[in-house]
Motif scaffolding. Structure first.
Motif, PDB file in Angstrom:
ATOM      1  N   SER A  79       0.991  -1.329  -0.136  1.00  0.00           N
ATOM      2  CA  SER A  79      -0.160  -0.021   0.183  1.00  0.00           C
ATOM      3  C   SER A  79       0.974   1.179  -0.415  1.00  0.00           C
ATOM      4  N   GLN A  80       1.620   1.314   1.048  1.00  0.00           N
ATOM      5  CA  GLN A  80       2.327   2.756   1.007  1.00  0.00           C
ATOM      6  C   GLN A  80       3.145   2.851  -0.760  1.00  0.00           C
ATOM      7  N   VAL A  81       3.360   1.689  -1.579  1.00  0.00           N
ATOM      8  CA  VAL A  81       4.121   1.910  -2.981  1.00  0.00           C
ATOM      9  C   VAL A  81       2.887   2.101  -3.346  1.00  0.00           C
ATOM     10  N   ARG A  82       2.152   1.511  -3.555  1.00  0.00           N
ATOM     11  CA  ARG A  82       0.575   2.213  -4.480  1.00  0.00           C
ATOM     12  C   ARG A  82       0.558   4.007  -4.268  1.00  0.00           C
ATOM     13  N   ALA A  83       1.022   4.071  -2.823  1.00  0.00           N
ATOM     14  CA  ALA A  83       0.651   5.438  -2.581  1.00  0.00           C
ATOM     15  C   ALA A  83       2.029   6.394  -3.744  1.00  0.00           C
ATOM     16  N   VAL A  84       2.797   5.506  -2.917  1.00  0.00           N
ATOM     17  CA  VAL A  84       4.097   6.587  -3.804  1.00  0.00           C
ATOM     18  C   VAL A  84       3.749   6.408  -5.672  1.00  0.00           C
ATOM     19  N   PHE A  85       2.816   5.499  -6.131  1.00  0.00           N
ATOM     20  CA  PHE A  85       2.371   5.181  -7.429  1.00  0.00           C
ATOM     21  C   PHE A  85       1.543   7.091  -8.189  1.00  0.00           C
ATOM     22  N   GLU A  86       0.434   6.858  -6.429  1.00  0.00           N
ATOM     23  CA  GLU A  86       0.429   8.130  -7.252  1.00  0.00           C
ATOM     24  C   GLU A  86       0.459   9.424  -6.468  1.00  0.00           C
ATOM     25  N   GLY A  87       1.165   9.199  -6.271  1.00  0.00           N
ATOM     26  CA  GLY A  87       2.077  10.747  -5.739  1.00  0.00           C
ATOM     27  C   GLY A  87       1.682  11.040  -4.778  1.00  0.00           C
ATOM     28  N   ARG A  88       1.588  10.062  -3.336  1.00  0.00           N
ATOM     29  CA  ARG A  88       1.006  10.808  -1.987  1.00  0.00           C
ATOM     30  C   ARG A  88       2.424  10.246  -1.215  1.00  0.00           C
ATOM     31  N   GLY A  89       2.701  10.701  -0.696  1.00  0.00           N
ATOM     32  CA  GLY A  89       3.433  10.333   0.805  1.00  0.00           C
ATOM     33  C   GLY A  89       2.678  10.069   1.874  1.00  0.00           C
ATOM     34  N   TYR A  90       1.388   9.487   1.455  1.00  0.00           N
ATOM     35  CA  TYR A  90       0.904   8.918   2.666  1.00  0.00           C
ATOM     36  C   TYR A  90      -0.185   7.994   2.394  1.00  0.00           C
ATOM     37  N   VAL A  91      -0.598   6.550   3.146  1.00  0.00           N
ATOM     38  CA  VAL A  91      -1.429   5.821   2.193  1.00  0.00           C
ATOM     39  C   VAL A  91      -2.782   5.883   2.767  1.00  0.00           C
ATOM     40  N   THR A  92      -3.976   5.474   1.885  1.00  0.00           N
ATOM     41  CA  THR A  92      -5.354   5.890   2.218  1.00  0.00           C
ATOM     42  C   THR A  92      -5.676   4.258   2.366  1.00  0.00           C
ATOM     43  N   PRO A  93      -7.042   4.675   2.944  1.00  0.00           N
ATOM     44  CA  PRO A  93      -7.359   2.975   2.430  1.00  0.00           C
ATOM     45  C   PRO A  93      -7.150   2.333   1.561  1.00  0.00           C
ATOM     46  N   ASP A  94      -8.176   3.115   0.152  1.00  0.00           N
ATOM     47  CA  ASP A  94      -8.265   2.816  -1.110  1.00  0.00           C
ATOM     48  C   ASP A  94      -6.806   1.856  -1.639  1.00  0.00           C
ATOM     49  N   ASP A  95      -5.927   2.954  -1.509  1.00  0.00           N
ATOM     50  CA  ASP A  95      -4.742   2.053  -1.370  1.00  0.00           C
ATOM     51  C   ASP A  95      -4.964   0.379  -0.974  1.00  0.00           C
TER      52      ASP A  95
END
Length: 324
Positions: free
Chosen positions: A273-289
């Motif tokens: 989920s942390q990697v997915r957040a980076v894919f989306e350009g975010r520095g934090y994880v969301t439930p969607d990730d």
């Protein structure tokens, strides 16, 4: 420490690694995926799954029929990273030392020398892993979990980054061995490629009328970029409500299956989920990730005694466990 250890000790290589900014890490993943698509047609999601496993410091299991591009996908990823690539064809007579390496007596020096096996690579393709007996499959357990192999009591570190992409053939069950649960649990993700669509296959055939695209594929990153991106991922914020959500999902699978998601599986989901957040350009994880990553991270870890498979249990968990 042997020469191979000096060249591949992750602690030595990572001691001065500085994280990439999140936007640069996101651009890196896009650049790699775009490059791999020059070789692989119609599998953008599979390419992203491999990159998630890579940047999450994990491994990926590909289950599919022969001939859909599993080997070429692994080669294209390794080439895009300018990393070393090794392939092991798993067979019933393959020995553990054929995978990890062996100590050989040198007649000149009168000493034993370690000859590294194919696991000493940045990307290792274990082709048709379920054709080898459990003892040989188990040779991967230590290196997948700890990025090291132990031979005759001596420990040798593998290169950093190190990722296993293992394939298994699901069309000849009578000639294969079932993977041990402990080994399956060490794969961050399990996916299938599937057959290309008619348009995708037509394009693929057009690309292969001459030289194979893999022969002219150029790197668009290096292993140093991967190490920096991994450092970026490790700094992505996972707040307590998100961690609690993952715990509730894990609890659901344990209550509704013979074998639910393990704590290792929960950690793998957070990292993915942390990697997915980076894919989306975010520095934090969301439930969607978490919801995006859970099916491919957990489905192969969940075992039931009914006709309901692990994927269904994970799907129901995502539907029934509230986000708070």
């Amino acid at each position: 420490m042997t020469d191979v250890d000096a060249l591949s000790d992750p602690e030595t290589e990572s001691s001065s690694v500085s994280p990439l900014p999140v936007d640069e890490a996101a651009d890196l993943t896009t650049r790699i995926a775009d490059n791999v698509e020059r070789v692989i047609v119609g599998h953008r999601d599979a390419i992203e799954h491999i990159l998630v496993a890579l940047f999450a410091r994990g491994h990926l299991l590909l289950e599919d029929v022969p001939g859909v591009g599993k080997t070429m996908l692994a080669r294209a990823v390794a080439t895009s990273l300018d990393g070393s690539f090794k392939r092991v064809q798993f067979t019933p007579d393959l020995l553990p030392s054929d995978v990890t390496g062996v100590n050989v007596f040198n007649e000149k020096t009168r000493e034993f020398e370690f000859r590294p096996g194919p696991v000493f690579a940045n990307v290792l393709l274990g082709d048709e892993i379920n054709r080898a007996p459990p003892k040989t499959q188990a040779a991967l357990l230590e290196v997948m979990a700890e990025e090291q192999v132990t031979v005759d009591g001596e420990t040798h570190r593998v290169p950093d980054p190190f990722t296993v992409i293992a394939t298994q053939n699901d069309v000849e069950p009578g000639r294969t061995y079932e993977l041990p649960v402990a080994e399956v649990d060490r794969f961050t993700k399990k996916i299938r490629l599937g057959y290309p669509s008619e348009d995708e296959e037509t394009e693929l055939l057009g690309r292969l009328t001459g030289e194979h695209p893999i022969e002219s594929l150029e790197p668009v990153a290096d292993v140093g970029d991967v190490r920096r991106a991994r450092s970026t991922v490790s700094e992505v914020t996972v707040r307590e409500p998100v961690r609690a959500y993952v715990s509730r999902l894990a609890k659901y699978t344990r209550e509704h299956a013979r074998l639910g998601a393990s704590p290792r599986g929960a950690i793998a989901l957070v990292r993915a989920s942390q990697v997915r957040a980076v894919f989306e350009g975010r520095g934090y994880v969301t439930p969607d990730d978490v919801q995006t990553e859970a099916p491919t991270v957990w489905s192969h870890r969940v075992r039931t005694d009914t006709e309901v498979d692990g994927a269904t249990v994970v799907e129901r968990a995502l539907e029934e466990v509230p986000v708070e």
